[in-house]
Design a protein around this motif. Structure first.
Motif, PDB file in Angstrom:
ATOM      1  N   THR A  81       0.903  -1.132  -0.056  1.00 39.58           N
ATOM      2  CA  THR A  81       0.037   0.107   0.172  1.00 39.58           C
ATOM      3  C   THR A  81       0.660   1.341  -0.204  1.00 39.58           C
ATOM      4  O   THR A  81       0.361   2.275   0.218  1.00 39.58           O
ATOM      5  CB  THR A  81      -0.932   0.050   1.335  1.00 39.58           C
ATOM      6  OG1 THR A  81      -0.293  -0.066   2.291  1.00 39.58           O
ATOM      7  CG2 THR A  81      -2.106  -1.006   1.281  1.00 39.58           C
ATOM      8  N   SER A 105      -1.253  -2.559  -6.382  1.00 41.54           N
ATOM      9  CA  SER A 105      -1.193  -2.981  -5.066  1.00 41.54           C
ATOM     10  C   SER A 105      -1.482  -4.444  -4.701  1.00 41.54           C
ATOM     11  O   SER A 105      -1.267  -5.037  -3.623  1.00 41.54           O
ATOM     12  CB  SER A 105      -2.096  -2.118  -4.065  1.00 41.54           C
ATOM     13  OG  SER A 105      -1.864  -0.767  -4.105  1.00 41.54           O
ATOM     14  N   GLY A 117       2.325   0.264  -4.604  1.00 43.96           N
ATOM     15  CA  GLY A 117       2.632  -0.891  -4.536  1.00 43.96           C
ATOM     16  C   GLY A 117       3.993  -1.204  -4.262  1.00 43.96           C
ATOM     17  O   GLY A 117       4.938  -0.396  -4.045  1.00 43.96           O
TER      18      GLY A 117
END
Length: 526
Positions: free
Chosen positions: A224, A257, A233
């Protein structure tokens, strides 16, 4: 400083000529200084304008937050951040803008904490944390000294050829003896989650396995993470490159992500970059950071397709000049942890089950059926931007060993219980009506577009436009449609009390690699 030596025999005319020329020279210096001052002032003015616009959106969001409209607050907070991300100034290069950005992120984060304290769901959208590379790549490595012989590199097994120059040694010192030790330990611990998965994918794609440590420099293995440039990501893809390599990004998911999908994309991108730079992995890594075009222009200016030459001559951006040495230093330490005094226990390997839900499903419902926290479901599905799966069929990751129990519980759950609350979905391009709020409606068996439109007091055409459908399109049982709340009536009216205020709509030596043939352990996946 200009030194003027005038001999006694210098003619009067020469002296006069010199005296006449001095004012013009001084004026030229003053003009250059003024231009620089004007340029700096102009950038500061632009920065202030960006801050003012962002602050305006933030204040609107704060007002919505105070009224309990957290879905609208989230939208405004995101707009405030977007104004900074999309501006003409790199936030890292302007102290005033950088300071404001950090304070803005902190204020938004505090609102998120308040939302979580008030309700366990907080904002419905996925929350991101800053990228460590933004600060790490700007580290002043000249202040990190090499004082111990243990930092001298000894030959080891690496998967590609590379040269070890002084900056690599300095970053090894930084990570082992300096301020970066804690950061490295944290990354080594996090690597246990995804490293084997990444190595398996890199092996399948024909990329050196040692390059998985690029993920530690980029994100500390955190799905995140978001950077100043809106890269997200583990592998820090910007939106355009993510799309180019097949990572979907919409209102429901952001596959940048997704640990597996983004790792596959990163491996393919690195391989493409390596081929573009004749198999030179150092140039490929530099291009991964700054873009292949910037590396090619640096090579054209330098005349040498060699990373260390580009580094020495200053043809690359500061972050990129540090980026490659950082990765090499991390890679060397990670493969020789005991020698450098690390005794880190990695986190358990990421394993999971999967289940395909047939229609949009609330993650809180999933958590309740499994008797686990919602965070456990989110951690397995970091690509989901909201607390629900996208409309229609979707493969959801579940905690390892829970699939059978979940399948039984889910199949016994009535369809209308799959959504714990009405979801305010992202808008798909139809004109927004002032004062209108929207929710979703679960289609029942035998219902038609016209019938549903009538129940909510709108035309068939308007309902089709709200859902990006043809007016002649058919709906099926279990499908979710976007409908206005304020026009609903009768027994079909959406109950405001059940609509969550958290609804979402943000001198150098060279070593040749000796490829390791050790058997790779596969991650457990189902």
């Amino acid at each position: 400083m200009m030194k003027i030596n005038i001999k006694l025999r210098t003619s009067l005319s020469a002296i006069l000529s010199l005296l006449i020329s001095l004012p013009s020279t001084a004026f030229a210096f003053q003009a250059n200084a003024q231009q620089k001052a004007n340029g700096a002032a102009s950038q500061e003015q632009v920065a202030q304008e960006i801050i003012s616009k962002a602050e305006e959106r933030y204040q609107i969001g704060e007002a919505e937050f105070a009224r309990g409209n957290l879905d609208r607050a989230r939208e405004e907070f995101d707009r405030a951040l977007d104004i900074i991300f999309e501006s003409s100034i790199d936030v890292r290069t302007n102290a005033k803008l950088k300071a404001y950005y950090r304070s803005l992120v902190e204020k938004i984060h505090n609102h998120q904490i308040a939302a979580l304290q008030d309700n366990s769901d907080g904002f419905s959208q996925q929350q991101y944390v800053p990228s460590p590379l933004d600060e790490l790549a700007k580290t002043d490595i000249d202040s990190e000294h090499l004082g111990d012989e243990e930092l001298i590199i000894r030959p080891g097994e690496y998967d590609f050829d590379f040269e070890i120059a002084q900056p690599v040694l300095q970053f090894i010192a930084y990570f082992t003896k300096g301020r970066g030790r804690y950061t490295l330990e944290h990354g080594l611990r996090r690597s246990g989650l995804y490293r084997k998965m990444a190595e398996n994918i890199f092996k399948e794609e024909g990329v050196p396995l040692d390059l998985v440590w690029l993920a530690q420099a980029e994100s500390l293995w955190q799905p995140t993470v978001v950077s100043y440039a809106a890269a997200k990501g583990i592998w820090q893809f910007i939106p355009s490159t993510g799309q180019e390599y097949g990572l979907n990004q919409n209102s429901w998911v952001d596959e940048r992500s997704d640990p597996e999908k983004s790792t596959r994309a990163a491996a393919r991108y690195l391989k493409d970059l390596s081929q573009r730079f004749a198999g030179d992995w150092l140039l490929a890594m530099a291009a991964y950071n700054t873009g292949p075009g910037n590396v090619e222009r640096a090579i054209a200016r330098c005349g040498y397709a060699d990373f260390w030459e580009l580094h020495k001559r200053g043809y690359l951006h500061e972050q990129t000049r540090n980026y490659v040495p950082i990765i090499l230093a991390i890679m060397i330490i990670a493969k020789n942890q005991e020698r450098y005094g690390f005794n880190v226990k990695p986190e358990a390997e990421w394993t999971y089950d999967t289940f395909e839900v047939p229609s949009q499903t609330d993650l809180r419902v999933v958590a309740e059926l499994l008797n686990v926290p919602v965070s456990a479901i989110q951690e397995h599905n970091p690509q989901l931007r909201q607390l629900v799966t996208p409309p229609g069929h979707y493969t959801l990751r579940l905690p390892d060993g829970t699939r059978d129990a979940f399948e039984i519980a889910f199949n016994n759950l009535p369809e209308d219980k799959r959504l714990k609350r009405d979801i305010v979905v992202a808008y798909n391009g139809a004109p927004r009506q002032a004062g209108t709020r929207y929710t979703t409606y679960l289609v029942k068996r035998g219902e038609t577009l016209s019938k549903i439109a009538g129940r909510f007091g709108i035309s068939r055409t308007e309902l089709a436009r709200l859902n990006s459908m043809s007016t002649s399109g058919k709906v099926r049982a279990g499908q979710t449609l976007r409908v206005p709340i304020k026009k609903a009536y009768g027994k079909y009216r959406a109950k405001s009390a059940n609509i969550s205020k958290y609804s979402g709509s943000s001198k150098k030596s060279k070593y040749r690699a000796r490829s390791s043939r050790s058997k790779q352990t596969k991650s457990k996946k189902r």
